[in-house]
Design a protein around this motif. Structure first.
Motif, PDB file in Angstrom:
ATOM      1  N   TRP A 121       0.796  -1.226   0.000  1.00  0.00           N
ATOM      2  CA  TRP A 121       0.000   0.000   0.000  1.00  0.00           C
ATOM      3  C   TRP A 121       0.831   1.279   0.000  1.00  0.00           C
ATOM      4  CZ3 TRP A 121      -1.592  -3.417   4.326  1.00  0.00           C
ATOM      5  CH2 TRP A 121      -2.519  -4.376   3.897  1.00  0.00           C
ATOM      6  N   GLY A 122       2.109   1.193   0.375  1.00  0.00           N
ATOM      7  CA  GLY A 122       2.934   2.388   0.325  1.00  0.00           C
ATOM      8  C   GLY A 122       3.661   2.656   1.626  1.00  0.00           C
ATOM      9  N   TYR A 123       4.576   3.596   1.558  1.00  0.00           N
ATOM     10  CA  TYR A 123       5.455   3.919   2.680  1.00  0.00           C
ATOM     11  C   TYR A 123       4.671   4.360   3.912  1.00  0.00           C
ATOM     12  CZ  TYR A 123       9.330   6.163   5.206  1.00  0.00           C
ATOM     13  OH  TYR A 123      10.256   6.521   6.147  1.00  0.00           O
ATOM     14  N   PHE A 124       3.680   5.218   3.731  1.00  0.00           N
ATOM     15  CA  PHE A 124       2.925   5.777   4.868  1.00  0.00           C
ATOM     16  C   PHE A 124       1.468   5.955   4.439  1.00  0.00           C
ATOM     17  CE2 PHE A 124       1.826   9.112   8.046  1.00  0.00           C
ATOM     18  CZ  PHE A 124       2.355   8.524   9.178  1.00  0.00           C
ATOM     19  N   ALA A 125       0.825   4.825   4.097  1.00  0.00           N
ATOM     20  CA  ALA A 125      -0.536   4.874   3.569  1.00  0.00           C
ATOM     21  C   ALA A 125      -1.537   5.293   4.644  1.00  0.00           C
ATOM     22  CB  ALA A 125      -0.925   3.511   2.998  1.00  0.00           C
ATOM     23  N   LEU A 126      -2.426   6.213   4.285  1.00  0.00           N
ATOM     24  CA  LEU A 126      -3.434   6.721   5.214  1.00  0.00           C
ATOM     25  C   LEU A 126      -4.712   5.900   5.092  1.00  0.00           C
ATOM     26  CD1 LEU A 126      -3.053  10.551   4.431  1.00  0.00           C
ATOM     27  CD2 LEU A 126      -1.813   9.205   6.155  1.00  0.00           C
ATOM     28  N   ARG A 177     -17.267   2.648   7.853  1.00  0.00           N
ATOM     29  CA  ARG A 177     -16.463   1.642   7.166  1.00  0.00           C
ATOM     30  C   ARG A 177     -15.063   2.177   6.883  1.00  0.00           C
ATOM     31  NH1 ARG A 177     -19.293  -3.447   6.314  1.00  0.00           N
ATOM     32  NH2 ARG A 177     -21.493  -2.925   6.562  1.00  0.00           N
ATOM     33  N   LEU A 178     -14.082   1.286   6.974  1.00  0.00           N
ATOM     34  CA  LEU A 178     -12.736   1.583   6.504  1.00  0.00           C
ATOM     35  C   LEU A 178     -12.633   0.987   5.110  1.00  0.00           C
ATOM     36  CD1 LEU A 178     -10.893   0.823   9.840  1.00  0.00           C
ATOM     37  CD2 LEU A 178     -10.948   3.054   8.702  1.00  0.00           C
ATOM     38  N   VAL A 179     -12.474   1.846   4.102  1.00  0.00           N
ATOM     39  CA  VAL A 179     -12.709   1.426   2.719  1.00  0.00           C
ATOM     40  C   VAL A 179     -11.461   1.424   1.845  1.00  0.00           C
ATOM     41  CG1 VAL A 179     -15.108   2.172   2.801  1.00  0.00           C
ATOM     42  CG2 VAL A 179     -13.336   3.779   2.021  1.00  0.00           C
ATOM     43  N   GLY A 180     -10.298   1.827   2.381  1.00  0.00           N
ATOM     44  CA  GLY A 180      -9.110   1.823   1.546  1.00  0.00           C
ATOM     45  C   GLY A 180      -7.946   2.541   2.190  1.00  0.00           C
ATOM     46  N   LYS A 181      -6.923   2.771   1.392  1.00  0.00           N
ATOM     47  CA  LYS A 181      -5.726   3.475   1.853  1.00  0.00           C
ATOM     48  C   LYS A 181      -5.279   4.446   0.763  1.00  0.00           C
ATOM     49  CE  LYS A 181      -5.418  -0.924   3.695  1.00  0.00           C
ATOM     50  NZ  LYS A 181      -6.093  -2.134   3.166  1.00  0.00           N
ATOM     51  N   VAL A 182      -4.713   5.571   1.189  1.00  0.00           N
ATOM     52  CA  VAL A 182      -4.158   6.547   0.263  1.00  0.00           C
ATOM     53  C   VAL A 182      -2.685   6.709   0.576  1.00  0.00           C
ATOM     54  CG1 VAL A 182      -4.160   8.949  -0.488  1.00  0.00           C
ATOM     55  CG2 VAL A 182      -6.337   7.787  -0.055  1.00  0.00           C
ATOM     56  N   ASP A 183      -1.840   6.374  -0.391  1.00  0.00           N
ATOM     57  CA  ASP A 183      -0.395   6.536  -0.241  1.00  0.00           C
ATOM     58  C   ASP A 183      -0.043   7.961  -0.660  1.00  0.00           C
ATOM     59  OD1 ASP A 183       2.332   6.266  -0.080  1.00  0.00           O
ATOM     60  OD2 ASP A 183       2.531   5.047  -1.895  1.00  0.00           O
ATOM     61  N   ALA A 184       0.204   8.812   0.327  1.00  0.00           N
ATOM     62  CA  ALA A 184       0.417  10.238   0.050  1.00  0.00           C
ATOM     63  C   ALA A 184       1.604  10.764   0.839  1.00  0.00           C
ATOM     64  CB  ALA A 184      -0.840  11.035   0.406  1.00  0.00           C
ATOM     65  N   ALA A 185       2.144  11.885   0.358  1.00  0.00           N
ATOM     66  CA  ALA A 185       3.256  12.544   1.042  1.00  0.00           C
ATOM     67  C   ALA A 185       3.198  14.027   0.743  1.00  0.00           C
ATOM     68  CB  ALA A 185       4.592  11.962   0.597  1.00  0.00           C
ATOM     69  N   ALA A 186       3.584  14.823   1.720  1.00  0.00           N
ATOM     70  CA  ALA A 186       3.630  16.273   1.533  1.00  0.00           C
ATOM     71  C   ALA A 186       4.988  16.647   0.944  1.00  0.00           C
ATOM     72  CB  ALA A 186       3.411  16.982   2.864  1.00  0.00           C
ATOM     73  N   ASP A 187       4.975  17.167  -0.277  1.00  0.00           N
ATOM     74  CA  ASP A 187       6.198  17.666  -0.921  1.00  0.00           C
ATOM     75  C   ASP A 187       6.232  19.175  -0.692  1.00  0.00           C
ATOM     76  OD1 ASP A 187       8.233  18.554  -2.546  1.00  0.00           O
ATOM     77  OD2 ASP A 187       7.756  17.207  -4.199  1.00  0.00           O
ATOM     78  N   ARG A 188       6.869  19.578   0.389  1.00  0.00           N
ATOM     79  CA  ARG A 188       6.848  20.992   0.760  1.00  0.00           C
ATOM     80  C   ARG A 188       7.681  21.853  -0.172  1.00  0.00           C
ATOM     81  NH1 ARG A 188       5.843  17.785   4.920  1.00  0.00           N
ATOM     82  NH2 ARG A 188       4.145  18.391   6.334  1.00  0.00           N
ATOM     83  N   LYS A 189       8.699  21.272  -0.762  1.00  0.00           N
ATOM     84  CA  LYS A 189       9.507  22.031  -1.709  1.00  0.00           C
ATOM     85  C   LYS A 189       8.692  22.395  -2.946  1.00  0.00           C
ATOM     86  CE  LYS A 189      13.951  21.962  -4.119  1.00  0.00           C
ATOM     87  NZ  LYS A 189      15.196  21.174  -4.373  1.00  0.00           N
ATOM     88  N   ALA A 238      -0.688   6.676  -4.800  1.00  0.00           N
ATOM     89  CA  ALA A 238      -1.638   5.621  -5.166  1.00  0.00           C
ATOM     90  C   ALA A 238      -2.854   5.699  -4.253  1.00  0.00           C
ATOM     91  CB  ALA A 238      -0.982   4.251  -5.058  1.00  0.00           C
ATOM     92  N   VAL A 239      -3.971   5.258  -4.774  1.00  0.00           N
ATOM     93  CA  VAL A 239      -5.200   5.104  -3.997  1.00  0.00           C
ATOM     94  C   VAL A 239      -5.609   3.637  -4.077  1.00  0.00           C
ATOM     95  CG1 VAL A 239      -7.619   5.745  -3.756  1.00  0.00           C
ATOM     96  CG2 VAL A 239      -5.940   7.478  -4.439  1.00  0.00           C
ATOM     97  N   HIS A 240      -5.709   2.987  -2.936  1.00  0.00           N
ATOM     98  CA  HIS A 240      -6.053   1.571  -2.878  1.00  0.00           C
ATOM     99  C   HIS A 240      -7.484   1.438  -2.354  1.00  0.00           C
ATOM    100  CE1 HIS A 240      -1.798   0.558  -3.494  1.00  0.00           C
ATOM    101  NE2 HIS A 240      -1.534   1.535  -2.636  1.00  0.00           N
ATOM    102  N   ARG A 241      -8.361   0.911  -3.178  1.00  0.00           N
ATOM    103  CA  ARG A 241      -9.769   0.741  -2.803  1.00  0.00           C
ATOM    104  C   ARG A 241      -9.985  -0.695  -2.348  1.00  0.00           C
ATOM    105  NH1 ARG A 241     -13.209   4.260  -7.278  1.00  0.00           N
ATOM    106  NH2 ARG A 241     -11.782   6.071  -7.339  1.00  0.00           N
ATOM    107  N   ASP A 242     -10.280  -0.851  -1.065  1.00  0.00           N
ATOM    108  CA  ASP A 242     -10.510  -2.195  -0.529  1.00  0.00           C
ATOM    109  C   ASP A 242     -11.844  -2.757  -0.978  1.00  0.00           C
ATOM    110  OD1 ASP A 242      -8.129  -1.739   0.709  1.00  0.00           O
ATOM    111  OD2 ASP A 242      -8.888  -1.841   2.760  1.00  0.00           O
ATOM    112  N   VAL A 243     -12.785  -1.847  -1.234  1.00  0.00           N
ATOM    113  CA  VAL A 243     -14.112  -2.218  -1.729  1.00  0.00           C
ATOM    114  C   VAL A 243     -14.441  -1.253  -2.860  1.00  0.00           C
ATOM    115  CG1 VAL A 243     -14.911  -3.118   0.502  1.00  0.00           C
ATOM    116  CG2 VAL A 243     -15.258  -0.703  -0.052  1.00  0.00           C
ATOM    117  N   ALA A 244     -15.489  -1.557  -3.592  1.00  0.00           N
ATOM    118  CA  ALA A 244     -15.910  -0.655  -4.663  1.00  0.00           C
ATOM    119  C   ALA A 244     -16.414   0.659  -4.061  1.00  0.00           C
ATOM    120  CB  ALA A 244     -16.995  -1.320  -5.500  1.00  0.00           C
TER     121      ALA A 244
END
Length: 367
Positions: free
Chosen positions: A301-306, A313-325, A333-339
């Motif tokens: 799912w990624g380094y620090f998936a949210l 319901r917990l429906v998925g994970k979002v692999d995101a990062a803040a690029d402050r520069k 990536a967006v991982h959908r556990d369900v539709a």
């Protein structure tokens, strides 16, 4: 169970109770300190891929009105929250948390008797009695101070196969904080400024006896979770069975799923709704592992998936990062556990934009 009234909950009821207990339903709280009081703690963690955990958890509850300086003010100026470490292991320091200052009395009795007699930590502290007194004297004369300005005058070094090996000042400060002799007065970035506890904690706090304190803490922990296994909260609350799960749970007797209204939220991997991975799987059917310690090729799912909460319901994970520069919240990536329905997808997109705005980034980049 003979003679015991066991509450029976549907899966929907159990999930809604858990979400509401963590202040993640539509009825958002509005003030920081009462929010931490309800949650009982905010875990401090140096990982800041998106934002420091304590800030991310607070924002997830309070929304755009929350700023990190609010947390600093509550700790350093108002002294409404205090930094508290769980008991460190021989290899690693304990988990560091912010707790309501009103809970200090519930920990003092145990703090004063730590480390336990016969333990390695107790022997090390006894062997370094002079070192302890010199650290306390240095803080008394010149505190608050960062650890790098406190001299390592140990009699016996701390030896470990973990990163604490020979980190004698750090180890002593962690031990003295756990004992309630020193406290974190403030932070400058990730650096802690240490002082005598008597100059950080309010005067005249009387310790609640350990047995009573443990009972009260278990009741508060259960209220913050809504529903938990006995191994987490003992016999606090009332017994309950949850549809689709095995064994008994403990239920906050005041918790209810009635009139529940949900919302969408992006959670920290350390968020208490998902922190107990087994509970998340049992109640929400949600599988999750924090993968930042895994090689990249082994991550699902990624380094620090949210984790993504939608309603109850917990429906998925979002692999995101803040690029402050670059000034962007980058979604890898967006991982959908369900539709997902279009409504759910739109709500997640809106939450990502809200997160970027709160981080003072220019927008969102990614799928």
């Amino acid at each position: 169970m003979t003679g015991v009234d066991v509450r029976r909950l549907t899966g929907d009821e159990a999930r809604r109770i858990a979400v509401r207990a963590q202040l993640l339903d539509a009825a958002r709280p509005t003030e920081l300190v009462p929010t931490v009081d309800r949650l009982t703690m905010l875990q401090l963690d140096p990982t800041a891929v998106v934002a420091p955990n304590a800030d991310l958890v607070a924002w997830t509850r309070l929304g755009e009105g929350y700023r990190p300086e609010d947390l600093a003010r509550a700790v350093e100026v108002d002294r409404a929250l205090y930094e508290h470490s769980g008991q460190p292991s021989p290899r690693e320091p304990g988990i560091v948390m912010l707790r309501p200052m009103g809970d200090l009395a519930l920990y003092l009795d145990e703090m004063r008797s730590w480390p336990p007699e016969g333990s390695r930590g107790h022997a090390w502290l006894a062997a370094n009695a002079g070192f302890r007194e010199r650290v306390l004297a240095r803080l008394r004369d010149d505190g608050p101070l960062p650890s790098r300005e406190i001299e390592d005058t140990r009699e016996v070094p701390w030896q470990s196969t973990g990163w604490t090996n020979d980190k004698n000042v750090t180890r002593m400060l962690d031990v003295l904080m756990t004992r309630g002799e020193v406290a974190v007065s403030a932070r400058r970035g990730r650096e802690r400024l240490w002082d005598l506890a008597e100059r950080v904690y309010p005067r005249g706090v009387e310790a609640v006896p350990a047995e009573e304190a443990q009972r009260i803490r278990a009741e508060r922990r259960l209220r913050s979770l809504g529903l938990a296994r006995p191994k987490v909260v003992g016999d606090a609350g009332v017994p309950a069975e949850v549809e689709g799960t095995k064994g008994l749970w403990r239920l906050d007797p005041d918790a209810t799923a009635e009139t529940f209204e949900g919302r969408t939220a992006l959670l920290s991997p350390f968020d208490r709704l998902v922190h107990d991975r087994t509970r998340a799987l049992e109640l929400f059917g949600f599988e999750y592992t924090l993968e930042m310690y895994k090689p990249k090729e082994q991550r699902r799912w990624g380094y620090f998936a949210l984790p993504v909460l939608s309603g109850d319901r917990l429906v998925g994970k979002v692999d995101a990062a803040a690029d402050r520069k670059a000034g962007r919240l980058v979604v890898h990536a967006v991982h959908r556990d369900v539709a997902w329905t279009r409504k759910v997808a739109a709500a997640v997109d809106a939450e990502l934009r809200a997160l970027a705005a709160w981080l003072r980034l220019d927008g969102v980049t990614g799928p």
